[in-house]
Write a protein that holds these residues in place. Structure first.
Motif, PDB file in Angstrom:
ATOM      1  N   LEU A  70       0.832  -1.211   0.000  1.00 25.69           N
ATOM      2  CA  LEU A  70       0.000   0.000   0.000  1.00 25.69           C
ATOM      3  C   LEU A  70       0.866   1.260   0.000  1.00 25.69           C
ATOM      4  O   LEU A  70       0.559   2.231  -0.682  1.00 25.69           O
ATOM      5  CB  LEU A  70      -0.940   0.017   1.204  1.00 25.69           C
ATOM      6  CG  LEU A  70      -2.139  -0.909   1.153  1.00 25.69           C
ATOM      7  CD1 LEU A  70      -2.872  -0.899   2.489  1.00 25.69           C
ATOM      8  CD2 LEU A  70      -3.071  -0.512   0.022  1.00 25.69           C
ATOM      9  N   TYR A  71       1.949   1.247   0.766  1.00 22.28           N
ATOM     10  CA  TYR A  71       2.852   2.398   0.823  1.00 22.28           C
ATOM     11  C   TYR A  71       3.573   2.603  -0.518  1.00 22.28           C
ATOM     12  O   TYR A  71       3.805   3.734  -0.931  1.00 22.28           O
ATOM     13  CB  TYR A  71       3.881   2.201   1.939  1.00 22.28           C
ATOM     14  CG  TYR A  71       4.892   3.309   2.018  1.00 22.28           C
ATOM     15  CD1 TYR A  71       4.555   4.542   2.548  1.00 22.28           C
ATOM     16  CD2 TYR A  71       6.185   3.128   1.557  1.00 22.28           C
ATOM     17  CE1 TYR A  71       5.477   5.575   2.618  1.00 22.28           C
ATOM     18  CE2 TYR A  71       7.111   4.143   1.634  1.00 22.28           C
ATOM     19  CZ  TYR A  71       6.756   5.366   2.162  1.00 22.28           C
ATOM     20  OH  TYR A  71       7.673   6.380   2.217  1.00 22.28           O
ATOM     21  N   ALA A  72       3.904   1.525  -1.200  1.00 28.14           N
ATOM     22  CA  ALA A  72       4.658   1.624  -2.447  1.00 28.14           C
ATOM     23  C   ALA A  72       3.813   2.144  -3.616  1.00 28.14           C
ATOM     24  O   ALA A  72       4.350   2.710  -4.567  1.00 28.14           O
ATOM     25  CB  ALA A  72       5.251   0.260  -2.810  1.00 28.14           C
ATOM     26  N   ILE A  73       2.510   1.977  -3.551  1.00 27.09           N
ATOM     27  CA  ILE A  73       1.622   2.450  -4.619  1.00 27.09           C
ATOM     28  C   ILE A  73       1.313   3.924  -4.352  1.00 27.09           C
ATOM     29  O   ILE A  73       0.792   4.265  -3.293  1.00 27.09           O
ATOM     30  CB  ILE A  73       0.322   1.618  -4.654  1.00 27.09           C
ATOM     31  CG1 ILE A  73       0.647   0.155  -4.953  1.00 27.09           C
ATOM     32  CG2 ILE A  73      -0.650   2.187  -5.676  1.00 27.09           C
ATOM     33  CD1 ILE A  73      -0.520  -0.779  -4.772  1.00 27.09           C
ATOM     34  N   PRO A  74       1.618   4.820  -5.300  1.00 29.75           N
ATOM     35  CA  PRO A  74       1.447   6.255  -5.045  1.00 29.75           C
ATOM     36  C   PRO A  74       0.055   6.664  -4.578  1.00 29.75           C
ATOM     37  O   PRO A  74      -0.077   7.503  -3.695  1.00 29.75           O
ATOM     38  CB  PRO A  74       1.799   6.897  -6.381  1.00 29.75           C
ATOM     39  CG  PRO A  74       2.753   5.942  -7.017  1.00 29.75           C
ATOM     40  CD  PRO A  74       2.262   4.573  -6.601  1.00 29.75           C
ATOM     41  N   LYS A  75      -1.000   6.075  -5.124  1.00 31.88           N
ATOM     42  CA  LYS A  75      -2.355   6.494  -4.746  1.00 31.88           C
ATOM     43  C   LYS A  75      -2.745   6.062  -3.344  1.00 31.88           C
ATOM     44  O   LYS A  75      -3.631   6.658  -2.731  1.00 31.88           O
ATOM     45  CB  LYS A  75      -3.372   5.966  -5.758  1.00 31.88           C
ATOM     46  CG  LYS A  75      -3.275   6.662  -7.091  1.00 31.88           C
ATOM     47  CD  LYS A  75      -4.418   6.278  -7.984  1.00 31.88           C
ATOM     48  CE  LYS A  75      -4.230   6.980  -9.310  1.00 31.88           C
ATOM     49  NZ  LYS A  75      -5.412   7.578  -9.814  1.00 31.88           N
ATOM     50  N   THR A  76      -2.123   5.021  -2.829  1.00 29.99           N
ATOM     51  CA  THR A  76      -2.458   4.534  -1.491  1.00 29.99           C
ATOM     52  C   THR A  76      -1.297   4.711  -0.507  1.00 29.99           C
ATOM     53  O   THR A  76      -1.319   4.141   0.587  1.00 29.99           O
ATOM     54  CB  THR A  76      -2.849   3.044  -1.539  1.00 29.99           C
ATOM     55  OG1 THR A  76      -1.744   2.288  -2.076  1.00 29.99           O
ATOM     56  CG2 THR A  76      -4.091   2.828  -2.383  1.00 29.99           C
ATOM     57  N   GLY A  80      -0.872   3.516   3.452  1.00 30.58           N
ATOM     58  CA  GLY A  80       0.213   2.594   3.787  1.00 30.58           C
ATOM     59  C   GLY A  80       1.132   3.152   4.851  1.00 30.58           C
ATOM     60  O   GLY A  80       1.545   2.439   5.763  1.00 30.58           O
ATOM     61  N   ALA A  81       1.445   4.450   4.758  1.00 28.58           N
ATOM     62  CA  ALA A  81       2.314   5.078   5.759  1.00 28.58           C
ATOM     63  C   ALA A  81       1.648   5.071   7.136  1.00 28.58           C
ATOM     64  O   ALA A  81       2.305   4.807   8.148  1.00 28.58           O
ATOM     65  CB  ALA A  81       2.661   6.503   5.334  1.00 28.58           C
ATOM     66  N   LEU A  82       0.354   5.337   7.176  1.00 27.63           N
ATOM     67  CA  LEU A  82      -0.364   5.308   8.455  1.00 27.63           C
ATOM     68  C   LEU A  82      -0.369   3.900   9.058  1.00 27.63           C
ATOM     69  O   LEU A  82      -0.122   3.718  10.257  1.00 27.63           O
ATOM     70  CB  LEU A  82      -1.792   5.810   8.279  1.00 27.63           C
ATOM     71  CG  LEU A  82      -1.940   7.302   7.993  1.00 27.63           C
ATOM     72  CD1 LEU A  82      -3.373   7.626   7.594  1.00 27.63           C
ATOM     73  CD2 LEU A  82      -1.514   8.120   9.188  1.00 27.63           C
ATOM     74  N   LEU A  83      -0.644   2.901   8.228  1.00 32.74           N
ATOM     75  CA  LEU A  83      -0.659   1.524   8.719  1.00 32.74           C
ATOM     76  C   LEU A  83       0.728   1.068   9.167  1.00 32.74           C
ATOM     77  O   LEU A  83       0.875   0.404  10.201  1.00 32.74           O
ATOM     78  CB  LEU A  83      -1.213   0.590   7.643  1.00 32.74           C
ATOM     79  CG  LEU A  83      -2.689   0.764   7.307  1.00 32.74           C
ATOM     80  CD1 LEU A  83      -3.069  -0.079   6.098  1.00 32.74           C
ATOM     81  CD2 LEU A  83      -3.555   0.430   8.499  1.00 32.74           C
ATOM     82  N   LEU A  84       1.747   1.427   8.400  1.00 27.41           N
ATOM     83  CA  LEU A  84       3.111   1.061   8.771  1.00 27.41           C
ATOM     84  C   LEU A  84       3.550   1.768  10.050  1.00 27.41           C
ATOM     85  O   LEU A  84       4.320   1.207  10.843  1.00 27.41           O
ATOM     86  CB  LEU A  84       4.083   1.362   7.632  1.00 27.41           C
ATOM     87  CG  LEU A  84       4.018   0.384   6.462  1.00 27.41           C
ATOM     88  CD1 LEU A  84       4.818   0.914   5.272  1.00 27.41           C
ATOM     89  CD2 LEU A  84       4.519  -0.992   6.879  1.00 27.41           C
ATOM     90  N   THR A  85       3.064   2.986  10.272  1.00 30.20           N
ATOM     91  CA  THR A  85       3.381   3.689  11.509  1.00 30.20           C
ATOM     92  C   THR A  85       2.837   2.911  12.708  1.00 30.20           C
ATOM     93  O   THR A  85       3.515   2.772  13.728  1.00 30.20           O
ATOM     94  CB  THR A  85       2.803   5.113  11.480  1.00 30.20           C
ATOM     95  OG1 THR A  85       3.371   5.812  10.370  1.00 30.20           O
ATOM     96  CG2 THR A  85       3.118   5.862  12.758  1.00 30.20           C
TER      97      THR A  85
END
Length: 133
Positions: A70-76, A80-85
């Motif tokens: 999710l973080y690697a895909i620009p639109k999401t 992804g950053a929020l979930l990875l945090t």
């Protein structure tokens, strides 16, 4: 100087891509190591207080892989950053509970989080506009 003036330059965008790429590479490596639960992964999970099974390791690997994609895909990327945090915050809490060293173990998830967010904010105009209106 405004955020837009600083971050719209090509070197800043490329630096953001490099930072994001490094974070993605590390997280993918970590996810794959959990998906193919090698013995050091199982041993480390037991040392951290988990009743370590291959099912748990694979579950964490799938979770990490999904968040990283999710973080690697620009639109999401923002989701992804929020979930990875959240994932990295859990890793920090586990290391803290285990009593591991501060700078090498406990804060390592924070270092990866800084790379994630710095890379995202440098390369993604929409994320920057949302967080810095």
């Amino acid at each position: 100087m405004s955020v837009d003036v600083i971050t719209n330059t090509s070197p800043v965008i490329w630096l953001g891509r490099v930072l994001s790429g490094l974070a993605i590479a590390f997280l993918l490596l970590d996810a794959v190591m959990k998906l193919v639960p090698i013995q050091p992964v199982i041993d480390t999970m037991q040392a951290l207080g988990f009743n370590s099974t291959t099912t748990l390791a694979r579950g964490l690997g799938i979770l990490l892989l999904g968040c990283t994609v999710l973080y690697a895909i620009p639109k999401t990327a923002l989701v992804g950053a929020l979930l990875l945090t959240g994932y990295l915050g859990g890793a920090i809490a586990i290391q803290l509970r285990a009593g591991n060293p501060l700078f090498s173990h406990i804060l390592f998830g924070g270092y990866i989080g800084i790379f994630l967010w710095a890379g995202l904010l440098m390369r993604n105009n929409q994320a920057r506009a949302l967080l810095f209106p």
